[in-house]
Design a protein around this motif. Sequence first.
Motif, short mmCIF file in Angstrom:
data_model
loop_
_atom_site.label_atom_id
_atom_site.label_comp_id
_atom_site.label_asym_id
_atom_site.label_seq_id
_atom_site.Cartn_x
_atom_site.Cartn_y
_atom_site.Cartn_z
N GLN A 67 0.84 -1.19 0.00
CA GLN A 67 0.00 0.00 0.00
C GLN A 67 0.88 1.25 0.00
O GLN A 67 1.91 1.30 0.66
N THR A 68 0.46 2.26 -0.76
CA THR A 68 1.23 3.50 -0.82
C THR A 68 1.31 4.13 0.57
O THR A 68 0.28 4.36 1.20
N PRO A 69 2.52 4.40 1.05
CA PRO A 69 2.67 4.96 2.40
C PRO A 69 2.20 6.40 2.45
O PRO A 69 1.98 7.05 1.44
N ALA A 70 2.08 6.92 3.67
CA ALA A 70 1.61 8.29 3.86
C ALA A 70 2.61 9.30 3.32
O ALA A 70 2.24 10.34 2.78
N GLU A 71 3.89 9.02 3.49
CA GLU A 71 4.95 9.89 2.99
C GLU A 71 6.05 9.02 2.40
O GLU A 71 6.29 7.90 2.87
N TYR A 72 6.72 9.53 1.38
CA TYR A 72 7.71 8.69 0.71
C TYR A 72 8.72 9.52 -0.06
O TYR A 72 8.60 10.74 -0.19
N THR A 73 9.72 8.82 -0.57
CA THR A 73 10.76 9.41 -1.41
C THR A 73 10.44 9.15 -2.87
O THR A 73 10.09 8.01 -3.24
N ALA A 74 10.53 10.16 -3.70
CA ALA A 74 10.28 10.01 -5.14
C ALA A 74 11.57 9.62 -5.84
O ALA A 74 12.65 10.12 -5.51
N LEU A 75 11.45 8.73 -6.82
CA LEU A 75 12.60 8.28 -7.59
C LEU A 75 12.36 8.50 -9.08
O LEU A 75 11.29 8.16 -9.60
N ILE A 76 13.33 9.09 -9.76
CA ILE A 76 13.25 9.28 -11.21
C ILE A 76 14.55 8.76 -11.82
O ILE A 76 15.63 9.17 -11.40
N ASP A 77 14.45 7.86 -12.77
CA ASP A 77 15.62 7.28 -13.42
C ASP A 77 16.14 8.16 -14.55
O ASP A 77 15.35 8.68 -15.36
N VAL A 78 17.44 8.29 -14.63
CA VAL A 78 18.13 8.88 -15.78
C VAL A 78 19.05 7.77 -16.29
O VAL A 78 20.17 7.61 -15.80
N LYS A 79 18.57 7.01 -17.24
CA LYS A 79 19.25 5.77 -17.63
C LYS A 79 19.55 5.75 -19.12
O LYS A 79 18.67 6.01 -19.94
N GLY A 80 20.78 5.43 -19.47
CA GLY A 80 21.16 5.33 -20.88
C GLY A 80 21.56 6.67 -21.47
O GLY A 80 21.70 7.68 -20.77
N ALA A 81 21.75 6.67 -22.78
CA ALA A 81 22.15 7.88 -23.48
C ALA A 81 21.10 8.97 -23.32
O ALA A 81 19.90 8.71 -23.42
#
Length: 323
Positions: A67-81
Amino acid sequence: MSDSQDGGGVMASEDRKLLEKMLFSTIQEQRRARRWSIFFRFLFFLWLFALVGSIMFSVGGGVTGKQTPAEYTALIDVKGAIAADKDANADSIVTGLRKAFDDEKVRGVILRINSPGGSPVQAAYIFDEVNRLKETRPEIKVYAVIADVGASAAYYIAAAADDIYANRGSVVGSIGAYMATFGFEGAMEKLGVTRRFYGSGDHKALTDPFQPEDKVAAKHLRATVKNIHDQFVESVKEGREGRLKDNPDLFTGLIWTGQQALELGLVDGLGSPGYVAREVIGHEDIVDFTVKPGFFDRFAQKVGSSAAQALGVSLGLEGPAVR
């Protein structure tokens, strides 16, 4: 047997052959029509499957299996060229960043970087947007975490983060710019091939590999690449203000390990995305805000068109690239 009988037999035989030919042709057409019908049905179901898959897999965000927690860390990938037509393009990464900053449950943002570099323009777009978004919510910090490699344009992006982390064995740096092409005029002369080029403008063919190097144009290109490098250096100094060591090799295009980069001030610490989320941000639950490519985009890339484009980037055939 009379001549008329012989002629009638020949005509009957020819009629049978013609009839057989017509029947055989009709059967072939029917078979061909059935094959095309099967083919188009297959394409339809493939399209339908792709559409459903694209809807299912293109949606980013969410914590898998819980279940999605009340607060969390956002992650964004920068992958490859890093390029406009690759997964690591400015539009996709900026979209993920904006969604993360718009989410009231986000308590920190991690840019997980694993890229050798690419377009300086795409990197600059992302760099500027990270700085803009940080002003909209000053309480949200952005952390760049370098995995295997965070070099050139990838480090350009990382420099916008509040802090940069890497593994001790990560490849970091390559703060430089280049443009590469070929010169085939000698080979053409040996082969007896004549190049015919029609254009306007004294230096319109300044990167044409089939003509001798234009000294004036070459000087201009070197100045252009230097200007791109200067912009890169200026952005890195802005992002890493007060943390870079005084080292003459820092902006020469050299690379370093994560351990060396820490000593040079190129990174702030050693750690993984999980470590940063748990120990630095204080919210170990991570929600992925990476914008995923659709099914057709992934399929087209695997088919082979992206291979030729990647080769062009690697050989420097697509113009100046910060790498």
